[in-house]
Design an enzyme around this catalytic site. Structure first.
Site, mmCIF file in Angstrom:
data_model
loop_
_atom_site.group_PDB
_atom_site.id
_atom_site.type_symbol
_atom_site.label_atom_id
_atom_site.label_comp_id
_atom_site.label_asym_id
_atom_site.label_seq_id
_atom_site.Cartn_x
_atom_site.Cartn_y
_atom_site.Cartn_z
ATOM 1 C CG ASP A 63 -0.310 -0.576 2.478
ATOM 2 O OD1 ASP A 63 0.925 -0.522 2.582
ATOM 3 O OD2 ASP A 63 -1.031 -1.080 3.345
ATOM 4 C CG ASN A 132 -8.983 -1.682 11.860
ATOM 5 O OD1 ASN A 132 -8.004 -2.299 11.452
ATOM 6 N ND2 ASN A 132 -9.493 -0.661 11.205
ATOM 7 C CG HIS A 134 -5.958 -2.504 8.715
ATOM 8 N ND1 HIS A 134 -6.057 -1.189 9.109
ATOM 9 C CD2 HIS A 134 -4.634 -2.804 8.872
ATOM 10 C CE1 HIS A 134 -4.878 -0.733 9.469
ATOM 11 N NE2 HIS A 134 -3.991 -1.694 9.334
ATOM 12 C CD GLU A 139 -8.757 0.800 7.723
ATOM 13 O OE1 GLU A 139 -8.617 -0.218 8.426
ATOM 14 O OE2 GLU A 139 -8.242 1.894 8.028
HETATM 15 C C1 F6R Z 1 1.355 -1.693 6.155
HETATM 16 C C2 F6R Z 1 0.050 -2.327 6.231
HETATM 17 C C3 F6R Z 1 -0.748 -2.383 7.488
HETATM 18 C C4 F6R Z 1 0.087 -2.656 8.745
HETATM 19 C C5 F6R Z 1 -0.790 -2.612 9.988
HETATM 20 C C6 F6R Z 1 0.004 -2.841 11.253
HETATM 21 O O1 F6R Z 1 1.889 -1.792 4.846
HETATM 22 O O2 F6R Z 1 -0.376 -2.759 5.231
HETATM 23 O O3 F6R Z 1 -1.720 -3.389 7.362
HETATM 24 O O4 F6R Z 1 0.709 -3.898 8.624
HETATM 25 O O5 F6R Z 1 -1.431 -1.375 10.064
HETATM 26 O O6 F6R Z 1 0.886 -1.778 11.444
HETATM 27 P P1 F6R Z 1 2.006 -1.840 12.578
HETATM 28 O O7 F6R Z 1 2.883 -2.987 12.234
HETATM 29 O O8 F6R Z 1 2.739 -0.537 12.494
HETATM 30 O O9 F6R Z 1 1.281 -2.044 13.864
#
Ligand code: F6R
Length: 259
Positions: A63, A132, A134, A139
């Site tokens: 992303d 959450n 995702h 989301e």
């Molecule tokens: C990042 C992504 C997100 C993160 C998720 C957890 O490229 O796609 O799904 O993996 O938000 O983020 P952290 O590891 O910072 O808690």
């Protein structure tokens, strides 16, 4: 799903790296799917020490924020460059991140999907999980069949990610993310999660119903998903004792069994 419970974040990185290297090693021009955020950092550190021909590996990011300049320290272009491309010694020409500043964002999403397809698909997709539930920036209520597209971040995700920015308002509202359908096409998935902040999402993903409320729960339908968590992130897993037992027995099986 294969659930691996590790002592701490460093051990999560080592065990995830084992799974990734085993899967990449079987391919001549491997394609790695890479996540940003804090969760995979110990995995990238562990991977950097593994004897892989990193120059031959192509990488696709999950992303990117929309509208954040590429040179911003929190743009995923920058984060992937520092944490993945430079750390592992990848060929920058083989590293692909969606362009969140493209004039035609829908066209950019289609181009990115095509590029993954043209590379032969993703061999191993590294994932983190949001508090959450995702994965990527899919989301809650994301379509299980979704492809790379523009999404609006939830207030919760923006609050969670505010720690990377100087103020919460600076967190972009929109992003480009691979879809759940895109992620599910990866031949192997390795998701890492650490800390008690992730415990509820991890339990819902592994043991809850497959539901759009918890996008990561779609991984229950993946043919080979490995979930590597530390003790704190495993706290709410009802089956933790059984998963530990399987781990202990594992050396009697080939790693592809008992998923
Ligand atoms: C990042 C992504 C997100 C993160 C998720 C957890 O490229 O796609 O799904 O993996 O938000 O983020 P952290 O590891 O910072 O808690």
């Amino acid at each position: 799903m294969e659930i691996v419970i590790a002592r701490d974040a460093a051990a999560v990185g080592e065990l995830a790296a084992d799974a990734i290297v085993a899967a990449l090693g079987r391919r001549s021009e491997p394609v790695l799917g890479v996540a940003t955020g804090s969760s995979p950092l110990t995995t990238y550190r562990a991977l950097a020490l593994r004897p892989i021909e990193w120059r031959t590996v192509a990488a696709f990011a999950l992303d990117e924020y929309v509208g954040l300049p590429e040179e911003h320290p929190q743009s995923y272009h920058r984060v992937i460059d520092v944490e993945v491309t430079q750390r592992l010694g990848l060929d920058p020409g083989r590293v692909h991140v969606p362009n969140g500043n493209a004039g035609d964002l829908s066209g950019e999403c289609e181009r990115f999907e095509r590029a993954i397809r043209d590379a032969g698909g993703v061999d191993v997709q590294i994932l983190g999980i949001g508090s959450n539930g995702h994965i990527g920036f899919n989301e809650p209520a994301s379509s299980f069949g979704s492809r790379t597209r523009i999404k609006t971040l939830t207030p919760r995700t923006r609050r969670d990610n505010a720690r990377f920015f100087s103020s919460p308002e600076e967190v972009p509202v929109h992003c480009i993310t691979q879809g759940l359908g895109t992620i599910m096409d990866a031949r192997r998935v390795v998701l890492v999660a650490t800390g008690d902040r992730k415990a509820a999402a991890v339990a819902a993903m592994v043991e809850g119903p497959v539901s759009a409320r918890v996008p990561a729960s779609i991984l229950q339908h993946h043919r080979h998903a490995t979930i590597v968590v530390d003790e704190a992130a495993a706290e709410q897993l009802a089956g933790a004792e059984y998963y530990r037992f399987i781990q202990e027995q594992k050396h009697r099986l080939s790693p592809a069994d008992d998923v």
